[in-house]
Design a protein around this motif. Structure first.
Motif, short mmCIF file in Angstrom:
data_model
loop_
_atom_site.label_atom_id
_atom_site.label_comp_id
_atom_site.label_asym_id
_atom_site.label_seq_id
_atom_site.Cartn_x
_atom_site.Cartn_y
_atom_site.Cartn_z
N ASP A 150 76.39 32.04 -9.71
CA ASP A 150 74.88 32.09 -10.04
C ASP A 150 73.94 31.37 -9.07
OD1 ASP A 150 72.79 33.36 -11.49
OD2 ASP A 150 73.05 31.77 -13.39
N GLY A 151 74.20 31.56 -7.84
CA GLY A 151 73.47 30.57 -7.12
C GLY A 151 72.80 31.36 -5.83
N LEU A 152 71.66 30.77 -5.43
CA LEU A 152 70.68 31.39 -4.46
C LEU A 152 70.46 30.30 -3.37
CD1 LEU A 152 68.63 33.25 -3.36
CD2 LEU A 152 67.09 32.20 -4.62
N THR A 153 70.94 30.52 -2.17
CA THR A 153 70.77 29.82 -0.82
C THR A 153 70.05 30.22 0.05
OG1 THR A 153 72.85 28.73 -1.63
CG2 THR A 153 72.20 28.13 0.61
N VAL A 154 69.03 29.78 0.60
CA VAL A 154 68.06 30.31 1.76
C VAL A 154 68.29 29.44 2.82
CG1 VAL A 154 65.85 30.96 2.17
CG2 VAL A 154 66.62 31.00 -0.06
N ILE A 155 68.60 30.06 4.05
CA ILE A 155 68.77 29.23 5.13
C ILE A 155 67.80 29.73 6.24
CG2 ILE A 155 70.38 28.30 7.07
CD1 ILE A 155 71.36 27.39 4.33
N PRO A 156 66.66 28.95 6.44
CA PRO A 156 65.77 29.45 7.50
C PRO A 156 66.44 29.61 8.77
CG PRO A 156 64.90 27.65 6.45
CD PRO A 156 66.28 27.95 5.81
N PRO A 157 66.03 30.42 9.62
CA PRO A 157 66.52 30.49 10.97
C PRO A 157 66.53 29.09 11.99
CG PRO A 157 64.84 32.17 11.10
CD PRO A 157 64.79 31.36 9.64
N SER A 158 65.58 28.40 11.53
CA SER A 158 65.56 27.16 12.24
C SER A 158 66.74 26.13 12.07
CB SER A 158 64.24 26.42 12.17
OG SER A 158 63.97 26.26 10.74
N ARG A 159 67.34 26.43 10.79
CA ARG A 159 68.35 25.56 10.37
C ARG A 159 69.73 26.32 10.33
NH1 ARG A 159 66.12 24.25 4.83
NH2 ARG A 159 68.11 24.61 4.15
N ALA A 160 69.87 27.19 10.86
CA ALA A 160 71.13 28.09 10.90
C ALA A 160 72.13 27.33 11.72
CB ALA A 160 71.04 29.41 11.44
N GLU A 161 71.86 27.05 12.69
CA GLU A 161 73.07 26.27 13.67
C GLU A 161 73.28 24.75 12.97
OE1 GLU A 161 72.14 25.72 17.83
OE2 GLU A 161 73.91 24.63 18.29
N ALA A 162 72.37 24.16 12.28
CA ALA A 162 72.86 22.74 11.74
C ALA A 162 73.59 23.18 10.32
CB ALA A 162 71.73 22.04 11.44
#
Ligand code: DCP
Ligand code: MG
Length: 369
Positions: A158-170
């Motif tokens: 039951d989770g939602l996780t958003v990873i913006p492009p600027s944080r993808a590599e990290a």
């Protein structure tokens, strides 16, 4: 690009708990009989706390969690839920790529809800799924398939996780290489021997070094590790071909093993074609060598076929024009394409019905004698 990966939580087990209140809040294992050689398909999160997981033997699951309730899978109900969630996805976009019954990628860059934020779309989808099926799904939102899929997993259930492009590599950096797309057990242990343990190790590696070790896949893997995933969401289209393939857990040099796999895949494809009432003129053999170089060899017949023997004979012959046996092989696939023009479906249906009637008639004759 705005991509959402949706994955239902403890899918089969959640359906079982939804449909039988006596199972709710309890460790539930869906799979075979714990006293026989059955395998766990999945289990509820309550059972996961005991260390039970998919693909372990039911006997082992029972040992870890004797209080678990063992339930046989009922595919019909899972397929029904799968159709319901598919219908919800299609209210959002036509760019839907299902990966299995409980999992899909959606490209929501443009979407029918006219929502500018992919996060909002994911919130909408999760609540529609809950309202219409009574089940929870987890979602990952990002600009690539790779990151969206890993993201959907980290706050399960039951989770939602958003990873913006600027944080993808990290976000990817600390993950073991095994989590990256295309890295199976064999590639992972090779990478480990070479000193690449995490995505960060691959991200900073020299692409030429990766190419030396892994062939063409090497530089792509380096890109993936940096969060740069060129793969697009590819929606399902009316079938133009039917295929079956396996990626081997160990690279294989023995030609006999490859031939046996060809026979297996030919029967799978033949069965599939019969089910969808199609036949094709072109048979294609796909071989991927250990270094990821992939070759295909095709031959076309004068008339369409859906016959396992014909398909396997041709695919076996095509193997002679590859280097299998000299070079180790990591993937074997057989497919049939070149279906007759869809504007002439009646003839094909008639051919199939004629064939099926024949089988039915002979069975009946045997039964009566
Ligand atoms: N499945 C199976 N055998 C496996 C893995 C999965 O039969 N080895 C089936 C049962 C699962 C369904 O596929 O319910 C979906 O697989 P997932 O990997 O998404 O696992 P779950 O949905 O069960 O759990 P999670 O919450 O981790 O997604
Ligand atoms: Mg799932």
């Amino acid at each position: 690009m705005k991509i959402i990966h949706i994955d239902m939580d403890a899918f089969y087990a959640s359906v079982e708990q939804r449909d039988d209140p006596a199972l709710r809040g309890k460790p539930v294992v869906v799979g075979g009989d714990p006293r026989s050689r059955g395998v766990v398909a999945t289990c509820s999160y309550e059972a996961r706390r005991f260390g039970v997981h998919s693909a372990m033997s039911c006997a082992e699951a029972y040992r870890l969690c004797p209080s678990a309730i063992f339930v046989r899978p009922s595919m019909g109900r899972y397929v029904e839920v799968s159709r319901q969630i598919r219908d919800i996805f299609e209210r959002v976009t036509d760019q839907v790529e299902p990966l299995s019954l409980d999992e899909a990628y959606l490209d929501v860059t443009e979407n029918k809800l006219a929502m500018p934020l992919a996060r909002d779309v994911a919130v909408w989808i999760r609540s529609a799924i809950l309202a219409e099926t009574g089940l929870t799904a987890s979602a990952g939102v990002s600009s690539t398939k790779l990151v969206a899929k890993i993201a959907s997993d980290i706050r399960k259930p039951d989770g939602l996780t958003v990873i913006p492009p600027s944080r993808a590599e990290a976000f990817l950096a600390p993950l073991p290489v095994r989590r990256l797309w295309g890295v199976g057990a064999a590639t992972a242990s090779k990478l480990k021997r070479l000193g690449y343990h995490t995505a960060a190790d691959l991200a900073r590696a020299d692409p030429r070094a990766l190419e030396r070790h892994l062939g063409r896949f090497g530089p792509l893997l380096g890109r993936l590790a940096r969060g740069d995933d060129p793969r697009r969401v590819t929606p399902e289209r009316p079938p133009k071909s039917r295929g079956s393939e396996t990626t081997l857990s160990v690279d294989v040099l023995d030609r006999q093993v490859v031939l046996r796999l060809i026979d297996d895949h030919a029967s799978d494809v033949a069965e599939d074609l019969t089910r969808i009432r199609r036949a094709g003129r072109t048979i294609t053999l796909k071989i991927r060598y250990a270094d990821f170089e992939t070759v295909t060899r095709s031959r076309s017949l004068p008339a369409p076929t859906h016959d396992a023997r014909t398909i396997s004979e041709i695919a076996r012959a095509l193997l002679d024009s590859t280097k299998a046996g000299e070079r180790a092989v990591r993937l074997v696939g057989v497919s049939v394409s070149g279906f007759p023009d869809a504007s002439l479906p009646e003839q094909l249906v008639l051919d199939f019905e004629a064939g099926q009637n024949r089988v039915g008639a002979s069975e009946e004759a045997e039964g009566n004698s």
